[in-house]
Design a protein around this motif. Structure first.
Motif, short mmCIF file in Angstrom:
data_model
loop_
_atom_site.label_atom_id
_atom_site.label_comp_id
_atom_site.label_asym_id
_atom_site.label_seq_id
_atom_site.Cartn_x
_atom_site.Cartn_y
_atom_site.Cartn_z
N GLN A 100 -33.86 4.35 87.87
CA GLN A 100 -34.09 3.95 89.25
C GLN A 100 -32.78 3.72 90.00
O GLN A 100 -32.67 4.02 91.19
CB GLN A 100 -34.95 2.68 89.28
CG GLN A 100 -36.35 2.88 88.72
CD GLN A 100 -37.20 1.64 88.86
OE1 GLN A 100 -37.04 0.87 89.83
NE2 GLN A 100 -38.12 1.42 87.92
N LEU A 101 -31.78 3.19 89.31
CA LEU A 101 -30.48 3.00 89.96
C LEU A 101 -29.87 4.35 90.32
O LEU A 101 -29.30 4.52 91.41
CB LEU A 101 -29.55 2.21 89.04
CG LEU A 101 -28.13 1.97 89.58
CD1 LEU A 101 -28.18 1.11 90.84
CD2 LEU A 101 -27.26 1.31 88.51
N LEU A 102 -29.98 5.34 89.42
CA LEU A 102 -29.43 6.66 89.72
C LEU A 102 -30.15 7.29 90.91
O LEU A 102 -29.52 7.95 91.76
CB LEU A 102 -29.54 7.56 88.49
CG LEU A 102 -28.73 7.14 87.25
CD1 LEU A 102 -28.93 8.15 86.13
CD2 LEU A 102 -27.26 7.00 87.58
N ARG A 103 -31.47 7.07 91.00
CA ARG A 103 -32.20 7.66 92.13
C ARG A 103 -31.81 6.99 93.44
O ARG A 103 -31.75 7.64 94.48
CB ARG A 103 -33.70 7.54 91.88
CG ARG A 103 -34.25 8.54 90.89
CD ARG A 103 -35.77 8.61 90.95
NE ARG A 103 -36.38 7.36 90.49
CZ ARG A 103 -36.74 7.12 89.24
NH1 ARG A 103 -36.52 8.05 88.30
NH2 ARG A 103 -37.30 5.97 88.91
N GLN A 152 -27.72 -3.10 84.82
CA GLN A 152 -27.90 -2.17 85.93
C GLN A 152 -29.15 -2.55 86.75
O GLN A 152 -29.14 -2.50 87.99
CB GLN A 152 -28.02 -0.74 85.40
CG GLN A 152 -26.74 -0.21 84.75
CD GLN A 152 -26.92 1.20 84.23
OE1 GLN A 152 -27.79 1.94 84.69
NE2 GLN A 152 -26.09 1.60 83.26
N GLN A 153 -30.22 -2.91 86.06
CA GLN A 153 -31.43 -3.32 86.77
C GLN A 153 -31.20 -4.60 87.56
O GLN A 153 -31.65 -4.75 88.70
CB GLN A 153 -32.57 -3.51 85.76
CG GLN A 153 -32.99 -2.23 85.07
CD GLN A 153 -33.91 -2.49 83.89
OE1 GLN A 153 -34.32 -3.63 83.66
NE2 GLN A 153 -34.23 -1.44 83.15
N ALA A 154 -30.46 -5.55 86.95
CA ALA A 154 -30.16 -6.79 87.66
C ALA A 154 -29.26 -6.53 88.86
O ALA A 154 -29.42 -7.18 89.91
CB ALA A 154 -29.50 -7.78 86.70
N LEU A 155 -28.35 -5.58 88.75
CA LEU A 155 -27.49 -5.22 89.87
C LEU A 155 -28.33 -4.66 91.01
O LEU A 155 -28.12 -5.00 92.20
CB LEU A 155 -26.44 -4.21 89.41
CG LEU A 155 -25.56 -3.60 90.49
CD1 LEU A 155 -24.64 -4.65 91.10
CD2 LEU A 155 -24.74 -2.43 89.91
N ARG A 156 -29.27 -3.78 90.68
CA ARG A 156 -30.13 -3.17 91.70
C ARG A 156 -30.97 -4.24 92.39
O ARG A 156 -31.18 -4.21 93.61
CB ARG A 156 -31.02 -2.12 91.03
CG ARG A 156 -32.04 -1.48 91.94
CD ARG A 156 -32.69 -0.27 91.26
NE ARG A 156 -33.12 -0.55 89.91
CZ ARG A 156 -34.27 -1.12 89.57
NH1 ARG A 156 -35.12 -1.51 90.53
NH2 ARG A 156 -34.59 -1.30 88.31
N THR A 157 -31.42 -5.21 91.61
CA THR A 157 -32.23 -6.29 92.19
C THR A 157 -31.39 -7.21 93.06
O THR A 157 -31.83 -7.67 94.13
CB THR A 157 -32.91 -7.08 91.06
OG1 THR A 157 -33.69 -6.19 90.27
CG2 THR A 157 -33.79 -8.18 91.64
N ALA A 158 -30.16 -7.51 92.60
CA ALA A 158 -29.31 -8.44 93.35
C ALA A 158 -28.79 -7.84 94.65
O ALA A 158 -28.44 -8.57 95.58
CB ALA A 158 -28.13 -8.88 92.48
N HIS A 159 -28.74 -6.51 94.72
CA HIS A 159 -28.23 -5.86 95.93
C HIS A 159 -29.26 -4.82 96.39
O HIS A 159 -29.09 -3.61 96.17
CB HIS A 159 -26.88 -5.18 95.63
CG HIS A 159 -25.82 -6.15 95.20
ND1 HIS A 159 -25.07 -6.86 96.10
CD2 HIS A 159 -25.41 -6.53 93.96
CE1 HIS A 159 -24.21 -7.64 95.43
NE2 HIS A 159 -24.41 -7.45 94.13
N PRO A 160 -30.31 -5.28 97.03
CA PRO A 160 -31.36 -4.33 97.44
C PRO A 160 -30.89 -3.35 98.50
O PRO A 160 -31.49 -2.28 98.66
CB PRO A 160 -32.47 -5.25 97.99
CG PRO A 160 -31.77 -6.52 98.35
CD PRO A 160 -30.65 -6.67 97.37
N ALA A 161 -29.81 -3.69 99.22
CA ALA A 161 -29.30 -2.79 100.27
C ALA A 161 -28.18 -1.90 99.75
O ALA A 161 -27.40 -1.37 100.55
CB ALA A 161 -28.81 -3.62 101.46
N LEU A 162 -28.12 -1.72 98.45
CA LEU A 162 -27.05 -0.89 97.87
C LEU A 162 -27.16 0.53 98.43
O LEU A 162 -28.20 1.18 98.32
CB LEU A 162 -27.20 -0.86 96.35
CG LEU A 162 -26.02 -0.33 95.54
CD1 LEU A 162 -24.77 -1.20 95.75
CD2 LEU A 162 -26.38 -0.27 94.06
N PRO A 163 -26.10 1.05 99.05
CA PRO A 163 -26.22 2.34 99.73
C PRO A 163 -26.07 3.51 98.77
O PRO A 163 -25.68 3.35 97.60
CB PRO A 163 -25.05 2.30 100.72
CG PRO A 163 -24.01 1.50 100.01
CD PRO A 163 -24.76 0.46 99.22
#
Length: 895
Positions: free
Chosen positions: A830-833, A801-812
């Motif tokens: 942080q992903l949930l927020r 999940q952390q790697a996903l958040r880092t790989a897609h910084p523009a995740l809406p």
């Protein structure tokens, strides 16, 4: 019939009752029965008791002295030593004789001269007094004696069955085997195989698929405990072993009854109290079986016959190849789980359990049609060869015993064989054949022989179905014929309806569902049962001497077998094939009352053709369930649904609407029936893309249900093929359905109708730091439909999940979030927020052993302002846009 039912009930109750209680009840019942018989004997005139009714005529000059008979009845007329066949001619001449001449003495003989008296006491010249109907009238005393005798028979049969069952139950509970099982001790046992080994179904346990095990019933003869003490015993056990694939598994599955083995493993108690086994032997390790004694010659011959039938059917279509041995000898080793489920859904499972119809077909080859078996015009081999009735009965008995050995002594086989032997006995002795008393005698004999049959659902269903065919079906068939139904159709319809009416309550106890297509499916399949069975038995008989010829015979048998399988699959695929029903005996009683009400109302409805047509139309609509009508009646699925989280237990199965009857499916859950039922309720018949996020069993084991009866364009999976067994399962199922399998690529974008999506994960190699296992390789989709944004996280763990958040910084931010890993406690805050979902969906099973979903995860989501819904408490969840975001819970409005 009452003594047989009493024996059945007594055996069922006495098997696990305390020994002293069984002895006391059986003794009291025997004493009461003896008292009833003695009391009836004292009231009988033969013992000098009083009787009501007219007195016997007293001897006089015109009445000869009666000859004393043992039962004090009126004497028969004096006869000469002429054969019985001459007596009707004598009576006929007596009726034609002229009346007595006037002046003839009352005692003169009919041929004596007028006025010539006969000599009393000599029998010469005397009239022969006709037999007088002086049997006592059926008064209260006569009925009392008969009632006392019947009650005594019930008590004696119940006492006998209870005593035998008590002894059997005591044997299971005592001895070294149950004692070692209570201690979970390891032991070495020498066992004798008593049944065919069978392969259990793989079961999903969390993310893993439990390996299939070989299970066989046996009898422990010698047991060596942990202390080295060896004891000779006789205890039924269940042996379970987890052999390796290939030759090792084939060696265990190839064991025949009567084979002697030496096994070492842990002894554990059976799952249920009152079971017929004393312990379960879990064999340690793998390896082939250690055989200490070969099977008997009879079992080797039976095994060769069964193996020959399997070989002869190898060239048939997959369904026919699996079903033909099951129809003929009850060999279900090749029946796949999805075909077995189809037979269960249509209540056609009895066709794979050898029963009376199979034995009737076999005996008909010898005796011809049953109704002509005892007549001069009888047919079959016996009639063609001129074999006498007694010899025919003996040959039929031998054929029946061979039938039991080859088809194995299952409950339905034993019931059919017992009824057949009793009928053959009546045929050989020239007695009148009555099938209902034969059934009662068979039940009584079998319960006394093996009291555990009294607790067998298979034996209960077999006896109930046979009794319904003998008692209920004839009346229903006559009623249908009176209303213009053709005779053959009336008989078939009455037989199917009667069997279903009495067996459905018992099925409810085990399955908690009612089949609405059982009667029509059984009627349609019935036309193919006889050809498949007859040709299958012919192939079985020829296989031992001419295998190529057996293959030629099995080839046409595959057509009706394939027809039966297709009927089961088609019936099970109907949306309303099954209806949920309360389980247990409460549900059985409720269904019995409903069935009785339907029968009573149906008798009146048959008089009105218009009402019958309306009722038939309503049943048809309930089975077919057209989507528009189902939506009006149930409110499910809601119009305009965009996504549905199916309730498939502890697993994931998501459906994304892509047009009328079309959807993209993400994961299939742990069980095929659940996802198939969900897709049928949504009216999905086309799946352009089926995404399997990863290969854990709770996400892919239901693949067969999603493929069933639907056009699937492709299956997309993750690139990490772990666990390898599940990855191979997916590829094998895809090959059989002719569906290509492709790997998901990060950044891949697709569109189908109003639906578009992008693959965000898994990342290309190398894997991110900390990511490990199949969960972190889950395919993650960002979906857009009708102005809604949905994120489906699969089973990603916090590192991924952390790697996903880092790989897609523009995740809406998203409207709907499918929470990762069934709402476990391991989430990235942080992903949930960042996502700030308005609606969070958690797919999990009720009472799962993992504690999903975690209260901490639910609290964290609600703190972000999300509404949290879960399938274990809310059922299936539909997401709609109306005009804003709304959820519908199983047909009821949600937040």
């Amino acid at each position: 019939m009452a003594p047989a039912l009493a024996a059945w009930a007594a055996a069922a109750l006495a098997l696990d009752a305390p020994a002293h209680l069984v002895a006391l009840v059986c003794t009291v019942a025997s004493l009461v029965a003896a008292a009833l018989l003695i009391g009836a004997r004292r009231r009988d005139p033969a013992t000098g008791g009083r009787r009501r009714g007219p007195p016997h005529p007293r001897p006089g000059p015109d009445v000869p002295s009666p000859v004393p008979l043992p039962d004090d009845r009126q004497p028969l007329e004096p006869t000469t030593s002429r054969p019985r066949s001459a007596q009707p001619r004598q009576r006929e001449r007596a009726r034609k004789a002229p009346p007595p001449t006037a002046g003839r003495s009352p005692g003169a003989a009919p041929n004596a001269a007028p006025g010539t008296p006969g000599r009393p006491g000599t029998g010469e010249g005397q009239t022969v007094p006709r037999r007088q109907a002086t049997s006592p009238p059926r008064t209260g005393a006569w009925r009392g004696r008969r009632t006392a005798g019947a009650l005594a028979a019930v008590l004696l049969c119940g006492a006998a069955a209870g005593a035998v069952a008590g002894l059997y139950g005591a044997d299971v509970r005592r001895g070294p085997v149950p004692a070692l099982a209570r201690e979970y001790a390891e032991a070495t046992a020498e066992v004798t195989v008593t049944g065919d080994p069978r392969l259990t179904r793989p079961r999903v346990r969390g993310a893993a698929l439990a390996p299939a095990s070989v299970v066989l019933e046996a009898e422990a003869d010698r047991v060596t405990g942990p202390d080295g003490t060896t004891t000779t015993t006789r205890a039924p056990v269940l042996v379970t072993v987890h052999p390796g694939a290939g030759k090792e598994r084939a060696a265990w599955l190839g064991l025949l009854p009567s084979t002697r083995l030496r096994v070492h493993g842990r002894l554990v108690p059976p799952l249920r109290d009152g079971d017929r086994i004393a312990a379960v032997v879990r064999v340690n390790g793998g390896g082939p079986p250690r055989i200490t004694g070969r099977p008997s010659a009879v079992q080797r011959v039976a095994g060769r016959l069964r193996a020959g039938l399997r070989t002869a059917s190898d060239g048939l279509s997959p369904d026919a190849r699996a079903l033909l041995p099951a129809l003929v000898v009850g060999d279900t080793s090749r029946v796949p789980p999805e075909l077995d489920e189809a037979f269960r859904a249509t209540d056609m499972l009895h066709l794979m359990a050898v029963s009376g119809s199979n034995l009737t077909l076999v005996l008909a080859l010898l005796t011809g049609p049953p109704q002509l078996a005892g007549r001069a015009e009888r047919r079959g081999l016996a009639g063609a060869l001129g074999i006498r009735l007694r010899t025919t009965a003996l040959l039929g008995g031998g054929l029946t015993l061979a039938f039991v050995i080859v088809c194995r002594p299952d409950p339905s086989v034993l019931r059919a064989a017992a009824c057949g032997l009793i009928t053959l006995l009546a045929l050989g002795t020239g007695r009148r054949r009555s099938l209902l008393p034969a059934l009662a005698a068979a039940v009584l004999a079998l319960v006394l022989y093996d009291p555990w049959l009294a607790r067998s659902y298979g034996f209960l269903l077999s006896a109930l179905a046979t009794g319904a065919l003998l008692t209920i079906a004839p009346g229903w068939s006559a009623a249908l014929r009176r209303r213009g139904v053709p005779p053959r159709l009336a008989e078939a319809l009455a037989a199917a309806a009667a069997a279903q009416a009495v067996c459905a309550p018992v099925v409810v106890v085990m399955a908690a569902r009612v089949s609405l297509v059982a009667i029509p499916c059984n009627l349609i399949a019935e036309v193919a049962v006889a050809p498949a069975t007859v040709l299958g038995f012919a192939a079985l008989a020829v296989a031992a001497v001419a295998p190529p010829v057996a293959g030629w015979i099995a080839w046409p048998a595959g057509w009706p077998a394939g027809w039966i399988a297709q009927v089961a699959r088609t019936g099970a695929a109907l949306p309303g094939a099954e209806a949920d029903w309360p389980d247990g005996w409460t549900g059985a009683l409720l269904l019995a009352l409903v069935t009785l009400a339907v029968v009573l109302v149906g008798r009146r409805l048959l008089q009105h053709r218009l009402l019958c047509a309306v009722c038939a139309l309503l049943v048809l609509l309930a089975v077919v369930r057209p989507a528009p009508l189902a939506r009006i009646v149930t409110g499910w699925p809601p119009p305009g649904w965009r996504m549905v989280a199916c309730d498939v237990g502890q697993g994931d199965a998501l459906v994304l609407a892509a047009g009328p009857g079309t959807a993209v499916v993400v994961d299939t859950g742990p069980e095929s029936r659940a996802v198939d039922r969900c897709l049928r309720s949504l009216g999905v018949v086309r799946i352009p893309l089926l995404v399997l996020t990863h290969f854990h069993a709770d996400h892919v084991a239901g693949l067969t249900g999603a493929l069933r009866g639907r056009a699937v364009g492709a299956i997309e999976t993750t690139g990490l093929e772990e666990p390898p067994g599940q990855a191979e399962f997916v590829r094998r199922r895809a090959r059989s359905a002719h569906v290509p399998v492709v790997a998901a690529v990060p950044g891949e974008r697709r569109r189908f109708g109003p639906l578009s999506w992008e693959v965000l994960w898994p990342a290309p190699p190398p894997a991110p730091a900390g990511a490990e296992g199949p969960n972190d390789a889950s395919v993650t989709l960002l979906v857009r439909t009708a102005g809604l944004t949905l994120l489906l996280l699969g089973d990603l763990e916090p590192p991924a999940q952390q790697a996903l958040r880092t790989a897609h910084p523009a995740l809406p931010e998203v409207d709907v979030l499918k929470v990762a890993h069934h709402g476990s406690a391991y989430q990235d805050p942080q992903l949930l927020r960042r996502l700030r979902p308005r609606l969070a969906l958690i797919s999990c099973g009720a009472d799962n052993p993992y504690g999903h979903p975690s209260p901490r995860t639910i609290a964290s989501l609600r703190a972000q302002g999300a509404a949290v819904l879960r399938t274990d408490t809310d059922g299936p969840i539909a997401v709609i846009r109306d005009p804003g975001l709304r959820a519908v819970l199983g047909g009821h409005g949600g937040p």
